[in-house]
Design an enzyme around this catalytic site. Sequence first.
Site, mmCIF file in Angstrom:
data_model
loop_
_atom_site.group_PDB
_atom_site.id
_atom_site.type_symbol
_atom_site.label_atom_id
_atom_site.label_comp_id
_atom_site.label_asym_id
_atom_site.label_seq_id
_atom_site.Cartn_x
_atom_site.Cartn_y
_atom_site.Cartn_z
ATOM 1 N N ASP A 13 27.410 70.306 -28.688
ATOM 2 C CA ASP A 13 27.141 71.131 -28.307
ATOM 3 C C ASP A 13 25.228 71.532 -28.637
ATOM 4 O O ASP A 13 24.811 72.225 -28.917
ATOM 5 C CB ASP A 13 26.980 72.148 -29.117
ATOM 6 C CG ASP A 13 28.717 72.622 -29.544
ATOM 7 O OD1 ASP A 13 29.124 72.469 -28.187
ATOM 8 O OD2 ASP A 13 29.482 72.987 -30.688
ATOM 9 N N LYS A 16 23.873 70.650 -23.366
ATOM 10 C CA LYS A 16 23.799 69.678 -22.197
ATOM 11 C C LYS A 16 23.645 70.735 -20.850
ATOM 12 O O LYS A 16 23.314 70.557 -20.111
ATOM 13 C CB LYS A 16 24.856 68.922 -22.614
ATOM 14 C CG LYS A 16 25.155 68.365 -23.657
ATOM 15 C CD LYS A 16 25.716 66.877 -23.660
ATOM 16 C CE LYS A 16 27.156 68.188 -23.904
ATOM 17 N NZ LYS A 16 27.632 68.697 -25.532
ATOM 18 N N GLY A 40 32.993 73.038 -24.180
ATOM 19 C CA GLY A 40 32.336 74.257 -24.357
ATOM 20 C C GLY A 40 30.623 74.489 -23.693
ATOM 21 O O GLY A 40 29.780 73.987 -24.323
ATOM 22 N N HIS A 41 30.539 74.527 -22.275
ATOM 23 C CA HIS A 41 29.162 74.239 -22.065
ATOM 24 C C HIS A 41 28.190 75.645 -21.590
ATOM 25 O O HIS A 41 28.639 75.714 -20.211
ATOM 26 C CB HIS A 41 28.885 73.201 -20.732
ATOM 27 C CG HIS A 41 29.184 71.724 -21.207
ATOM 28 N ND1 HIS A 41 29.121 70.521 -20.985
ATOM 29 C CD2 HIS A 41 29.713 71.273 -22.767
ATOM 30 C CE1 HIS A 41 29.297 69.537 -20.892
ATOM 31 N NE2 HIS A 41 29.523 69.446 -22.340
ATOM 32 N N GLN A 225 30.116 66.164 -25.134
ATOM 33 C CA GLN A 225 30.661 65.807 -26.733
ATOM 34 C C GLN A 225 29.040 65.648 -27.093
ATOM 35 O O GLN A 225 28.398 66.110 -26.216
ATOM 36 C CB GLN A 225 31.586 65.111 -27.185
ATOM 37 C CG GLN A 225 33.247 65.336 -26.940
ATOM 38 C CD GLN A 225 33.820 65.597 -25.592
ATOM 39 O OE1 GLN A 225 33.758 64.924 -25.596
ATOM 40 N NE2 GLN A 225 34.157 66.952 -25.304
HETATM 41 P P1 GDP Z 1 26.701 72.391 -24.413
HETATM 42 O O1 GDP Z 1 28.290 72.049 -24.912
HETATM 43 O O2 GDP Z 1 25.854 70.486 -24.875
HETATM 44 O O3 GDP Z 1 26.413 72.496 -23.067
HETATM 45 O O4 GDP Z 1 25.838 73.308 -25.729
HETATM 46 P P2 GDP Z 1 26.543 75.044 -26.034
HETATM 47 O O5 GDP Z 1 26.407 75.917 -25.186
HETATM 48 O O6 GDP Z 1 28.468 74.607 -26.870
HETATM 49 O O7 GDP Z 1 25.648 75.567 -27.121
HETATM 50 C C1 GDP Z 1 24.301 75.696 -26.920
HETATM 51 C C2 GDP Z 1 24.099 76.771 -26.699
HETATM 52 O O8 GDP Z 1 22.868 77.263 -27.565
HETATM 53 C C3 GDP Z 1 24.799 78.175 -26.181
HETATM 54 O O9 GDP Z 1 24.540 79.300 -26.930
HETATM 55 C C4 GDP Z 1 23.571 78.161 -25.061
HETATM 56 O O10 GDP Z 1 22.993 79.116 -24.606
HETATM 57 C C5 GDP Z 1 22.685 77.884 -26.827
HETATM 58 N N1 GDP Z 1 21.279 76.916 -26.026
HETATM 59 C C6 GDP Z 1 20.790 75.973 -25.276
HETATM 60 N N2 GDP Z 1 19.054 75.944 -25.590
HETATM 61 C C7 GDP Z 1 18.218 77.344 -26.246
HETATM 62 C C8 GDP Z 1 17.727 77.137 -26.637
HETATM 63 O O11 GDP Z 1 16.951 76.171 -26.584
HETATM 64 N N3 GDP Z 1 17.633 78.055 -27.436
HETATM 65 C C9 GDP Z 1 18.508 78.583 -27.858
HETATM 66 N N4 GDP Z 1 17.650 79.695 -28.942
HETATM 67 N N5 GDP Z 1 19.416 78.216 -27.464
HETATM 68 C C10 GDP Z 1 19.785 77.626 -26.578
HETATM 69 P P1 IMO Z 2 30.828 69.792 -26.019
HETATM 70 O O1 IMO Z 2 30.984 69.481 -24.648
HETATM 71 C C1 IMO Z 2 31.332 69.884 -30.264
HETATM 72 C C2 IMO Z 2 34.590 67.960 -31.601
HETATM 73 C C3 IMO Z 2 35.558 68.942 -32.841
HETATM 74 C C4 IMO Z 2 36.407 67.398 -33.206
HETATM 75 C C5 IMO Z 2 36.293 66.657 -32.834
HETATM 76 C C6 IMO Z 2 37.139 66.175 -32.066
HETATM 77 O O2 IMO Z 2 30.833 70.979 -26.114
HETATM 78 O O3 IMO Z 2 29.442 69.012 -26.907
HETATM 79 P P2 IMO Z 2 38.946 66.649 -30.058
HETATM 80 O O4 IMO Z 2 39.510 68.242 -29.450
HETATM 81 O O5 IMO Z 2 38.093 66.703 -29.052
HETATM 82 O O6 IMO Z 2 40.399 65.571 -30.244
HETATM 83 O O7 IMO Z 2 37.781 67.319 -30.843
HETATM 84 O O8 IMO Z 2 35.141 66.012 -31.737
HETATM 85 N N1 IMO Z 2 34.675 67.878 -30.786
HETATM 86 C C7 IMO Z 2 33.094 69.010 -30.083
HETATM 87 N N2 IMO Z 2 32.310 69.593 -31.010
HETATM 88 N N3 IMO Z 2 31.500 70.094 -29.345
HETATM 89 C C8 IMO Z 2 32.181 69.541 -28.207
HETATM 90 O O9 IMO Z 2 31.936 69.870 -27.290
HETATM 91 C C9 IMO Z 2 33.267 68.760 -28.674
HETATM 92 N N4 IMO Z 2 34.609 68.367 -27.987
HETATM 93 C C10 IMO Z 2 35.484 67.727 -29.640
HETATM 94 O O10 IMO Z 2 35.287 69.702 -33.296
HETATM 95 O O11 IMO Z 2 35.677 67.070 -35.023
HETATM 96 MG MG MG Z 3 29.825 72.643 -26.793
#
Ligand code: GDP
Ligand code: IMO
Ligand code: MG
Length: 426
Positions: A13, A16, A40-41, A225
């Site tokens: 998270d 990416k 979840g991107h 991840q």
């Molecule tokens: P990913 O899994 O690495 O793609 O990241 P996620 O989407 O799960 O989580 C990142 C969260 O931070 C999302 O809700 C984005 O919209 C938000 N986000 C990304 N970059 C920034 C930033 O620079 N500032 C803030 N405030 N939010 C951000």
């Molecule tokens: P993105 O790509 C954050 C974590 C789960 C759990 C562990 C194992 O959005 O960054 P799984 O379902 O993979 O067997 O769970 O890994 N986990 C993540 N945490 N971002 C993710 O993906 C994750 N994908 C798995 O919360 O601790």
């Molecule tokens: Mg994510």
Amino acid sequence: MKVDILLGLQWGDEGKGKVVDVLTPRYDVIARFQGGPNAGHTLEFEGKKYVLRSIPSGIFQNGRTNIIGNGVVLDPVLFREEAEALEASGIDLRKLLKISRKAHLIMPTHRLLDAAGEKAKGNSKIGTTGKGIGPTYTDKISRNGLRLGDSELPDFKERFEGARNRHLSMLASLGHETDMEALEAAEKKWLDAIDYIKTYDIIDSEHEINALLKEGKSVLCEGAQGTLLDVDFGSYPYVTSSNTVSAGACTGLGVAPSKIGEVYGIFKAYCTRVGSGPFPTELFDETGKKIRDLGHEYGAVTGRERRCGWIDLVALRYAIMIDGVTQLIMMKSDVLDSFDEIKACTAYKINGEITTRFPYTLEGVEIEPVYTTLPGWKTDMTGMKNESEFPREFTDYIKFLEEELETPITIVSIGPDREQTIVRGK
Ligand code: GDP
Ligand code: IMO
Ligand code: MG
């Protein structure tokens, strides 16, 4: 041509999805190499927000080719939901997306096994996303998996039933009582979704990617991840079941190590984690709550609260080493805009001894983070367009991190929108 990789350096998270979208115009091909719908991107642009799980984040810009590689595990039902939502918003996904024949399939019984496995672990559960990731990769490694390409074979139905029956006996041995009616309904939906996926371009992705490279096309691999969730190098056993590190791009797409170019390592200006497992710099106080509130730190897939803490440079240096990171990308620095002070963990104190080496295990040992405190910049940076506008304290923070991490920070993100991205040195 070389293959560049973008991947998370923390526990996922990091942002990416947002950065892959921003970098997409520089590339011809965007490819996912591991993970599945546990990812979840999130992407935001023009007032719209999208969350992608299995589909690469390169689908929104300029008709690039997007590939789901062999290292990915695919849930046909969730894929269909994701794809249909994108099609409904006007994206011609069939033109943009290609899927590897060798990608393994997540079955409804894999999800049941994920839940039953977690239940059996009791207090030591991993806190998985419940998407069947672990059981699907287990079947892959134990040579029992079903691959997307198998759906093209005449005996696919028998293979599917064989796998399902094996899973049912495993569930019974875990004491799980399977609701057969619900399972049959889920399986019908699953088989329908297989027919749906087959309307997409199913390819031998290793051949296709290497042919594209030969033609001079550029490829960006999108990690899922984060490095600290890697099955070999993460905080085992509190990890996911795939290789999230840069080496995973080689096995997850069939590109040789000699073809790897830049490795972009992405991290938040602080640190978060979802699910169970050790987290040395976790904050349980008001500061942790403030980071969660300001950063909207709730899971994109499960909605779970993310645990929050200060940036951990011991873990980041380790991740940079394992991944061979050549450039760093810092995300969510805007979340710290109002803080008086910012802390960075530069070493761990373990049993009274100070070390900068990421240890074998973070569990069952008393780890006390050693912090350096830096002054906050106390400036709203969310509307800035160029690094020349950065307040001095923020520039000093970047310089401090670059020195500690011995790697340049080339992109800084100051908000969730595509536009809120500052490329340094421009
Ligand atoms: P990913 O899994 O690495 O793609 O990241 P996620 O989407 O799960 O989580 C990142 C969260 O931070 C999302 O809700 C984005 O919209 C938000 N986000 C990304 N970059 C920034 C930033 O620079 N500032 C803030 N405030 N939010 C951000
Ligand atoms: P993105 O790509 C954050 C974590 C789960 C759990 C562990 C194992 O959005 O960054 P799984 O379902 O993979 O067997 O769970 O890994 N986990 C993540 N945490 N971002 C993710 O993906 C994750 N994908 C798995 O919360 O601790
Ligand atoms: Mg994510």
